[in-house]
Design a protein around this motif. Structure first.
Motif, PDB file in Angstrom:
ATOM      1  N   ARG A  17       0.821  -1.195   0.000  1.00 47.13           N
ATOM      2  CA  ARG A  17       0.000   0.000   0.000  1.00 47.13           C
ATOM      3  C   ARG A  17       0.863   1.256   0.000  1.00 47.13           C
ATOM      4  NH1 ARG A  17      -4.368  -0.877   4.748  1.00 47.13           N
ATOM      5  NH2 ARG A  17      -5.474   0.729   3.579  1.00 47.13           N
ATOM      6  N   ASP A  18       0.306   2.339  -0.541  1.00 49.34           N
ATOM      7  CA  ASP A  18       0.966   3.643  -0.526  1.00 49.34           C
ATOM      8  C   ASP A  18       0.444   4.467   0.642  1.00 49.34           C
ATOM      9  OD1 ASP A  18       2.531   3.285  -2.783  1.00 49.34           O
ATOM     10  OD2 ASP A  18       1.037   4.125  -4.148  1.00 49.34           O
ATOM     11  N   VAL A 109      15.086   8.658   1.396  1.00 45.09           N
ATOM     12  CA  VAL A 109      14.135   8.271   0.360  1.00 45.09           C
ATOM     13  C   VAL A 109      14.199   6.759   0.191  1.00 45.09           C
ATOM     14  CG1 VAL A 109      14.425  10.486  -0.813  1.00 45.09           C
ATOM     15  CG2 VAL A 109      15.801   8.524  -1.531  1.00 45.09           C
ATOM     16  N   ALA A 110      13.354   6.234  -0.665  1.00 37.99           N
ATOM     17  CA  ALA A 110      13.370   4.791  -0.942  1.00 37.99           C
ATOM     18  C   ALA A 110      14.047   4.554  -2.285  1.00 37.99           C
ATOM     19  CB  ALA A 110      11.947   4.244  -0.957  1.00 37.99           C
ATOM     20  N   LEU A 111      15.037   3.695  -2.301  1.00 31.48           N
ATOM     21  CA  LEU A 111      15.718   3.328  -3.537  1.00 31.48           C
ATOM     22  C   LEU A 111      15.125   2.029  -4.065  1.00 31.48           C
ATOM     23  CD1 LEU A 111      19.441   4.015  -2.552  1.00 31.48           C
ATOM     24  CD2 LEU A 111      17.811   5.577  -3.664  1.00 31.48           C
ATOM     25  N   THR A 112      14.931   1.979  -5.371  1.00 31.25           N
ATOM     26  CA  THR A 112      14.436   0.737  -5.969  1.00 31.25           C
ATOM     27  C   THR A 112      15.510  -0.331  -5.910  1.00 31.25           C
ATOM     28  OG1 THR A 112      15.237   1.237  -8.205  1.00 31.25           O
ATOM     29  CG2 THR A 112      13.044   2.081  -7.600  1.00 31.25           C
ATOM     30  N   GLY A 201       7.702   5.259   1.883  1.00 33.94           N
ATOM     31  CA  GLY A 201       6.365   4.834   2.292  1.00 33.94           C
ATOM     32  C   GLY A 201       5.391   4.598   1.164  1.00 33.94           C
ATOM     33  N   GLU A 202       5.795   4.896  -0.082  1.00 26.51           N
ATOM     34  CA  GLU A 202       4.891   4.675  -1.219  1.00 26.51           C
ATOM     35  C   GLU A 202       5.170   3.289  -1.808  1.00 26.51           C
ATOM     36  OE1 GLU A 202       2.408   7.341  -1.817  1.00 26.51           O
ATOM     37  OE2 GLU A 202       3.320   7.257   0.180  1.00 26.51           O
TER      38      GLU A 202
END
Length: 233
Positions: A17-18, A109-112, A201-202
């Motif tokens: 979920r985002d 941040v979130a890294l792929t 968190g997304e």
């Protein structure tokens, strides 16, 4: 009865979920993408023509991602630090900047997951001995690889730009070796795992981006890199 209720409850949830519904918002909508200059991965807008779309391999990939979602891209050029700050505040949906998995921004941040690994290798003329000990090797001045050559008992010959088709041994990215008319000596000096960045968190959005990236054909990405290189990027 309790088990049945739990199954229904879980089955009714979207997972992952985002936190802020990014995936639902960008699908058939607009993806705000920050882009910092890092050729050939990203090529920032010409300041004299701000309406021109940025170039580079990752901008091509982002456009393909947008097309798969029926979305348009709003490019937001800037420095890497300012773009990452905006991403952490969820003012952007994605940042591309030739990032690698060791990026210091991973705390904010979130890294792929990495979608491609590139190596900096010592390339040599066909038929030359693969042992580079004692050899003079062309290498871009100021690069990390210039220092690493000493560990291989080779002599670094720093140049501002490695020639298009070197006469002797040279440090090149693995995707450029064949095009330069050389072969891989087997000495790999460094590796980079390439990633993109999404807001923290997304999770549904990140999963969608990662699924797209992991379906890429590495040979196709290498072709895009060569195209950008040949175009003088």
């Amino acid at each position: 009865m309790v088990v049945a209720l739990v199954v229904v409850s879980v089955g009714g949830c979207q997972w992952p979920r985002d936190a802020n519904g990014t995936l639902d918002r960008v699908r058939e909508g607009t993806i705000k993408v920050g882009v910092a200059h890092h050729s050939p991965w990203t090529i920032a807008n010409d300041s004299r023509n701000p309406d021109q779309a940025p170039g580079g391999v990752e901008t091509v990939l982002v456009q393909r991602l947008a097309d798969s979602l029926g979305a348009r891209v709003q490019w937001v050029p800037g420095g890497e630090a300012e773009l990452m700050a905006a991403l952490s505040e969820r003012s952007l949906d994605l940042v591309v900047a030739g990032l690698d998995a060791e990026s210091p921004w991973e705390q904010k941040v979130a890294l792929t997951t990495d979608y491609l690994t590139t190596d900096m290798v010592v390339a040599i003329p066909a038929g030359a001995p693969t042992d580079i000990a004692g050899k003079r090797v062309l290498v871009r001045e100021g690069s990390a690889e210039a220092a690493l050559l000493s560990d291989e008992d080779a002599t670094a010959v720093p140049v501002s730009e490695v020639p298009e088709r070197p006469d002797g041994a040279a440090v090149l990215p693995n995707w450029l070796v064949n095009a330069a008319g050389l072969t891989d000596s087997g000495t790999h000096l460094s590796s980079t795992d390439h990633v993109m960045a999404v807001p923290p968190g997304e999770n549904a959005w990140q999963s969608t981006v990662e699924r797209f990236l992991l379906e890429l054909d590495p040979d196709e990405v290498h072709r895009l890199l060569l195209d950008n290189h040949r175009a003088g990027a």
